[in-house]
Structures are given as structure tokens and as C-alpha cells.
Design a protein around this motif. Structure first.
Motif, PDB file in Angstrom:
ATOM      1  N   GLU A 112       0.829  -1.204   0.000  1.00 18.06           N
ATOM      2  CA  GLU A 112       0.000   0.000   0.000  1.00 18.06           C
ATOM      3  C   GLU A 112       0.865   1.256   0.000  1.00 18.06           C
ATOM      4  O   GLU A 112       0.606   2.197  -0.759  1.00 18.06           O
ATOM      5  N   HIS A 113       1.882   1.266   0.826  1.00 20.28           N
ATOM      6  CA  HIS A 113       2.767   2.429   0.889  1.00 20.28           C
ATOM      7  C   HIS A 113       3.558   2.582  -0.410  1.00 20.28           C
ATOM      8  O   HIS A 113       3.735   3.706  -0.899  1.00 20.28           O
ATOM      9  N   LEU A 114       4.028   1.476  -0.949  1.00 21.15           N
ATOM     10  CA  LEU A 114       4.796   1.550  -2.196  1.00 21.15           C
ATOM     11  C   LEU A 114       3.917   2.015  -3.356  1.00 21.15           C
ATOM     12  O   LEU A 114       4.341   2.847  -4.166  1.00 21.15           O
ATOM     13  N   ASP A 115       2.690   1.502  -3.430  1.00 18.85           N
ATOM     14  CA  ASP A 115       1.775   1.933  -4.498  1.00 18.85           C
ATOM     15  C   ASP A 115       1.464   3.420  -4.386  1.00 18.85           C
ATOM     16  O   ASP A 115       1.442   4.142  -5.390  1.00 18.85           O
ATOM     17  N   LYS A 116       1.220   3.867  -3.157  1.00 17.13           N
ATOM     18  CA  LYS A 116       0.919   5.280  -2.937  1.00 17.13           C
ATOM     19  C   LYS A 116       2.102   6.149  -3.346  1.00 17.13           C
ATOM     20  O   LYS A 116       1.937   7.179  -4.002  1.00 17.13           O
ATOM     21  N   ALA A 117       3.317   5.730  -2.990  1.00 18.21           N
ATOM     22  CA  ALA A 117       4.516   6.497  -3.334  1.00 18.21           C
ATOM     23  C   ALA A 117       4.722   6.542  -4.847  1.00 18.21           C
ATOM     24  O   ALA A 117       5.056   7.592  -5.404  1.00 18.21           O
ATOM     25  N   ILE A 118       4.499   5.410  -5.516  1.00 13.57           N
ATOM     26  CA  ILE A 118       4.659   5.372  -6.971  1.00 13.57           C
ATOM     27  C   ILE A 118       3.663   6.302  -7.632  1.00 13.57           C
ATOM     28  O   ILE A 118       4.000   7.048  -8.565  1.00 13.57           O
ATOM     29  N   LYS A 119       2.424   6.307  -7.153  1.00 10.88           N
ATOM     30  CA  LYS A 119       1.396   7.197  -7.709  1.00 10.88           C
ATOM     31  C   LYS A 119       1.770   8.662  -7.481  1.00 10.88           C
ATOM     32  O   LYS A 119       1.672   9.486  -8.400  1.00 10.88           O
ATOM     33  N   GLU A 120       2.214   8.972  -6.254  1.00 10.51           N
ATOM     34  CA  GLU A 120       2.599  10.356  -5.942  1.00 10.51           C
ATOM     35  C   GLU A 120       3.779  10.808  -6.795  1.00 10.51           C
ATOM     36  O   GLU A 120       3.818  11.957  -7.243  1.00 10.51           O
TER      37      GLU A 120
END
Length: 128
Positions: A112-120
Motif C-alpha cells: 500500500e505504501h509503495l503503491d501510494k509512493a509510486i502514484k505520488e
């Protein structure tokens, strides 16, 4: 003699003011490669994707941590302007959460954190 002192002093001051400062001549440090902000963001996204794959494959937290740490190192070159730097700083908070989880070898929820960071990071690239 007084006139000569004035001329010499004025010349010294003029030369000092006209000399290039060390900031103007600053380059990447020895052994350090600088990247453009867009390239650095791409490399950050690549490293975070590698971390995500490593976590999904059940690799130990140390390996995932290395990928996340490398992504954060690439983030040092993302300095296009104040807005981009502010958003990068916010994204770093998300990446730090993932890094902490990897350091503690808690792989559950790290995606979840990695996906959020990639999106940001993808959103930040649009700001450049």
C-alpha cells in the motif's frame, strides 16, 4: 603614496567581487552522478517497483530495504523547484513508512505504501 594605497585596495576589492564564487562553480561531488529531476523520478519509481516485486516474492526485508533506500538516494536529485520539492518531501514520508516496515521485516501492508509512493511520484513528474 596615499593614492597608490587607494588604487591597490580598490583593485583588490574589485578582483574579489569579480571572482567566481564556489557556488557558481559547484558540480557534483567526486564519485557522485547528478541526474535531471525527471530522470531521478523515473529511477525512484523503478526502484520502488523492484521493492514491490521483491516484497511480493517473499524476499527478506533487507533486500526490500535496499531498493527503497536506493530510491530515496535518487530522490536527492529531484529539486526542480519549490513546489516539486514540497511534494517530493511529502512522498518521502510515505517511502519512509515503507522503509521502516522493510527494516522491521513487516511485509504485510508494505504494498500500500509503495503503491501510494509510486502514484505520488507520477503526479510529481507532471509538475516538472
Amino acid at each position: 603614496m596615499k593614492t597608490l594605497k587607494t588604487i591597490v585596495l580598490s583593485s583588490l576589492i574589485a578582483m574579489a567581487m569579480g571572482a567566481f564564487s564556489s557556488v557558481a562553480l559547484a558540480e557534483a561531488g567526486e564519485g557522485r552522478v547528478s541526474y535531471s529531476p525527471a530522470d531521478a523520478i523515473d529511477m525512484m519509481i523503478g526502484e520502488l517497483k523492484k521493492a514491490k516485486v521483491a516484497a511480493a516474492e517473499g524476499k527478506p526485508g533487507d533486500e526490500v530495504y535496499k531498493f527503497i533506500k536506493q530510491a530515496m538516494d535518487y530522490g536527492k536529485d529531484v529539486n526542480a523547484n519549490d513546489v516539486v520539492d514540497r511534494e517530493r518531501s511529502r512522498t518521502n514520508e510515505t517511502i519512509k513508512k515503507a522503509r521502516t516496515m522493510a527494516k522491521k521485516n513487516e511485509m504485510k501492508g508494505i504494498d500500500e505504501h509503495l503503491d501510494k509512493a509510486i502514484k505520488e511520484l507520477g503526479d510529481i513528474k507532471g509538475l516538472i
